[in-house]
Design a protein around this motif. Structure first.
Motif, PDB file in Angstrom:
ATOM      1  N   TRP A 125      27.003  35.893  15.794  1.00 52.48           N
ATOM      2  CA  TRP A 125      27.205  34.217  16.025  1.00 52.48           C
ATOM      3  C   TRP A 125      26.788  33.253  16.473  1.00 52.48           C
ATOM      4  O   TRP A 125      26.110  33.861  17.444  1.00 52.48           O
ATOM      5  CB  TRP A 125      28.573  34.132  16.303  1.00 52.48           C
TER       6      TRP A 125
ATOM      7  N   SER B  14      29.600  32.516  11.931  1.00 54.11           N
ATOM      8  CA  SER B  14      30.473  31.824  12.794  1.00 54.11           C
ATOM      9  C   SER B  14      31.616  31.586  13.039  1.00 54.11           C
ATOM     10  O   SER B  14      32.037  32.592  12.328  1.00 54.11           O
ATOM     11  CB  SER B  14      30.634  30.338  12.154  1.00 54.11           C
TER      12      SER B  14
ATOM     13  N   GLY C 244      24.805  27.475   8.466  1.00 51.81           N
ATOM     14  CA  GLY C 244      25.412  28.299   9.661  1.00 51.81           C
ATOM     15  C   GLY C 244      25.181  27.414  10.880  1.00 51.81           C
ATOM     16  O   GLY C 244      25.844  27.289  11.692  1.00 51.81           O
TER      17      GLY C 244
ATOM     18  N   GLY D 217      29.290  27.583  15.127  1.00 50.56           N
ATOM     19  CA  GLY D 217      30.671  27.027  15.369  1.00 50.56           C
ATOM     20  C   GLY D 217      30.849  25.978  15.352  1.00 50.56           C
ATOM     21  O   GLY D 217      30.453  25.040  16.091  1.00 50.56           O
TER      22      GLY D 217
ATOM     23  N   SER E 207      33.068  34.351   9.136  1.00 51.14           N
ATOM     24  CA  SER E 207      33.890  33.622  10.130  1.00 51.14           C
ATOM     25  C   SER E 207      35.273  34.166  10.495  1.00 51.14           C
ATOM     26  O   SER E 207      35.728  35.018  10.090  1.00 51.14           O
ATOM     27  CB  SER E 207      33.740  31.963   9.588  1.00 51.14           C
TER      28      SER E 207
END
Length: 172
Positions: A65, A98, A10, A68, A129
Protein backbone atom coordinates in the motif's frame (compact mmCIF):
# COMPACT_ATOMS: atom_id res chain seq x y z
CA UNK A 1 -20.91 16.14 2.53
CA UNK A 2 -19.13 16.56 5.85
CA UNK A 3 -15.87 16.07 3.98
CA UNK A 4 -14.54 14.90 0.65
CA UNK A 5 -11.30 13.19 -0.29
CA UNK A 6 -10.13 12.38 -3.82
CA UNK A 7 -7.56 9.77 -4.82
CA UNK A 8 -6.25 9.52 -8.37
CA UNK A 9 -4.33 6.37 -9.18
CA UNK A 10 -3.95 5.53 -5.50
CA UNK A 11 -2.66 8.92 -4.28
CA UNK A 12 -4.64 11.49 -2.30
CA UNK A 13 -4.83 14.69 -4.36
CA UNK A 14 -7.58 16.62 -2.57
CA UNK A 15 -9.07 16.76 0.93
CA UNK A 16 -11.63 19.08 2.42
CA UNK A 17 -13.70 18.94 5.59
CA UNK A 18 -16.37 21.14 7.11
CA UNK A 19 -14.42 23.64 9.25
CA UNK A 20 -16.88 23.26 12.14
CA UNK A 21 -16.18 19.51 12.24
CA UNK A 22 -12.43 20.08 12.08
CA UNK A 23 -12.76 22.39 15.09
CA UNK A 24 -14.46 19.52 16.95
CA UNK A 25 -11.45 17.32 16.21
CA UNK A 26 -12.73 15.30 13.23
CA UNK A 27 -9.82 14.19 11.07
CA UNK A 28 -10.05 13.33 7.36
CA UNK A 29 -6.62 12.88 5.85
CA UNK A 30 -4.31 10.83 3.70
CA UNK A 31 -3.37 7.69 5.62
CA UNK A 32 0.25 8.21 4.61
CA UNK A 33 0.22 11.72 6.12
CA UNK A 34 -1.76 10.57 9.17
CA UNK A 35 1.05 8.16 10.06
CA UNK A 36 3.31 11.18 10.53
CA UNK A 37 0.72 13.53 12.07
CA UNK A 38 -1.10 11.12 14.42
CA UNK A 39 1.32 8.20 14.87
CA UNK A 40 -0.05 6.93 18.19
CA UNK A 41 -3.66 6.61 17.00
CA UNK A 42 -2.84 5.26 13.54
CA UNK A 43 -0.20 2.75 14.63
CA UNK A 44 -2.46 1.42 17.40
CA UNK A 45 -5.15 0.49 14.86
CA UNK A 46 -3.57 0.03 11.42
CA UNK A 47 -3.43 -3.65 10.60
CA UNK A 48 -5.29 -4.65 13.75
CA UNK A 49 -8.61 -5.40 12.07
CA UNK A 50 -7.23 -6.60 8.72
CA UNK A 51 -3.85 -8.13 9.61
CA UNK A 52 -1.43 -9.28 6.94
CA UNK A 53 -1.64 -12.82 8.32
CA UNK A 54 -5.30 -13.15 7.25
CA UNK A 55 -4.44 -14.29 3.72
CA UNK A 56 -2.46 -13.71 0.56
CA UNK A 57 -4.42 -10.63 -0.56
CA UNK A 58 -4.16 -9.06 2.88
CA UNK A 59 -0.41 -9.75 2.99
CA UNK A 60 0.05 -8.30 -0.50
CA UNK A 61 -1.90 -5.18 0.45
CA UNK A 62 0.01 -4.74 3.71
CA UNK A 63 3.31 -4.95 1.84
CA UNK A 64 2.45 -2.71 -1.12
CA UNK A 65 0.00 0.00 0.00
CA UNK A 66 1.14 3.51 -0.82
CA UNK A 67 -1.66 5.71 0.49
CA UNK A 68 -5.20 5.59 1.70
CA UNK A 69 -7.70 7.33 3.93
CA UNK A 70 -7.76 8.05 7.63
CA UNK A 71 -10.96 9.13 9.39
CA UNK A 72 -11.13 9.80 13.12
CA UNK A 73 -14.33 10.99 14.78
CA UNK A 74 -13.90 12.04 18.43
CA UNK A 75 -16.25 10.89 21.18
CA UNK A 76 -19.76 12.37 21.12
CA UNK A 77 -19.33 14.04 17.70
CA UNK A 78 -22.15 13.37 15.23
CA UNK A 79 -21.61 13.92 11.49
CA UNK A 80 -24.99 14.71 9.94
CA UNK A 81 -23.72 14.39 6.36
CA UNK A 82 -21.52 11.59 4.98
CA UNK A 83 -17.84 11.69 4.22
CA UNK A 84 -17.47 11.19 0.46
CA UNK A 85 -14.51 9.46 -1.15
CA UNK A 86 -13.83 9.44 -4.89
CA UNK A 87 -11.18 7.08 -6.27
CA UNK A 88 -10.32 7.46 -9.92
CA UNK A 89 -8.29 4.79 -11.74
CA UNK A 90 -6.82 6.17 -14.96
CA UNK A 91 -3.88 3.98 -15.98
CA UNK A 92 -4.36 0.60 -17.65
CA UNK A 93 -2.21 -2.41 -16.75
CA UNK A 94 -1.47 -1.03 -13.29
CA UNK A 95 -2.04 -2.29 -9.75
CA UNK A 96 -3.03 0.06 -6.92
CA UNK A 97 -2.89 -0.79 -3.21
CA UNK A 98 -4.53 1.35 -0.55
CA UNK A 99 -5.93 1.14 2.97
CA UNK A 100 -8.81 2.77 4.81
CA UNK A 101 -8.88 3.26 8.57
CA UNK A 102 -12.07 4.64 10.14
CA UNK A 103 -12.15 5.13 13.90
CA UNK A 104 -15.39 6.27 15.52
CA UNK A 105 -14.86 7.00 19.20
CA UNK A 106 -17.54 6.42 21.87
CA UNK A 107 -21.03 7.68 21.04
CA UNK A 108 -19.96 9.27 17.76
CA UNK A 109 -21.65 8.89 14.39
CA UNK A 110 -20.23 8.85 10.86
CA UNK A 111 -21.34 7.75 7.40
CA UNK A 112 -18.67 6.98 4.82
CA UNK A 113 -19.33 6.60 1.08
CA UNK A 114 -16.41 5.25 -0.98
CA UNK A 115 -16.80 5.36 -4.77
CA UNK A 116 -14.32 3.69 -7.16
CA UNK A 117 -14.56 4.85 -10.77
CA UNK A 118 -12.70 4.10 -14.00
CA UNK A 119 -12.99 4.23 -17.76
CA UNK A 120 -12.82 1.07 -19.86
CA UNK A 121 -9.30 -0.38 -20.14
CA UNK A 122 -7.70 -2.48 -22.88
CA UNK A 123 -5.43 -4.16 -20.31
CA UNK A 124 -6.33 -5.45 -16.87
CA UNK A 125 -6.09 -2.94 -14.04
CA UNK A 126 -6.22 -4.05 -10.41
CA UNK A 127 -7.11 -2.21 -7.22
CA UNK A 128 -6.63 -3.78 -3.81
CA UNK A 129 -7.86 -2.19 -0.60
CA UNK A 130 -7.97 -3.14 3.04
CA UNK A 131 -10.75 -1.43 5.00
CA UNK A 132 -10.64 -1.34 8.79
CA UNK A 133 -13.59 0.15 10.68
CA UNK A 134 -13.44 0.52 14.46
CA UNK A 135 -16.57 1.62 16.34
CA UNK A 136 -16.05 2.27 20.04
CA UNK A 137 -18.79 1.95 22.70
CA UNK A 138 -22.11 3.26 21.43
CA UNK A 139 -20.72 4.57 18.13
CA UNK A 140 -22.66 4.34 14.87
CA UNK A 141 -20.86 3.82 11.54
CA UNK A 142 -22.33 3.40 8.08
CA UNK A 143 -19.89 2.26 5.41
CA UNK A 144 -20.91 2.14 1.73
CA UNK A 145 -18.68 1.08 -1.18
CA UNK A 146 -19.83 1.91 -4.72
CA UNK A 147 -18.03 0.54 -7.78
CA UNK A 148 -18.50 2.09 -11.20
CA UNK A 149 -15.69 0.40 -13.06
CA UNK A 150 -15.16 0.06 -16.77
CA UNK A 151 -14.16 -3.10 -18.59
CA UNK A 152 -10.76 -4.45 -17.61
CA UNK A 153 -10.82 -2.97 -14.08
CA UNK A 154 -10.95 -5.28 -11.08
CA UNK A 155 -11.25 -4.54 -7.37
CA UNK A 156 -10.36 -6.82 -4.47
CA UNK A 157 -11.19 -5.52 -1.02
CA UNK A 158 -10.83 -6.99 2.45
CA UNK A 159 -13.28 -5.21 4.71
CA UNK A 160 -13.50 -5.94 8.40
CA UNK A 161 -15.13 -4.21 11.33
CA UNK A 162 -14.62 -4.15 15.07
CA UNK A 163 -17.64 -3.10 17.11
CA UNK A 164 -17.34 -2.42 20.82
CA UNK A 165 -20.20 -2.55 23.35
CA UNK A 166 -23.50 -1.13 22.02
CA UNK A 167 -21.82 0.01 18.78
CA UNK A 168 -23.62 -0.34 15.47
CA UNK A 169 -21.94 -0.78 12.10
CA UNK A 170 -23.87 -1.04 8.83
CA UNK A 171 -22.01 -1.92 5.64
CA UNK A 172 -23.14 -2.08 2.05
Amino acid sequence: ASGHIVLIDGQVVHTDIDPALAEQGVILDSLHDALDLYPDVVQAHLGSVVPAEDGKFEALNAALWTDGIFVHVPANVQLELPIRVTRWLSDAATAYFSRVLVIAEAHSQVSYVDEVVSDDFDAQTFKSSAVEVVARDGAMVQYVKVQRLGRGAFVQSSQRTLAYRDARIDTL
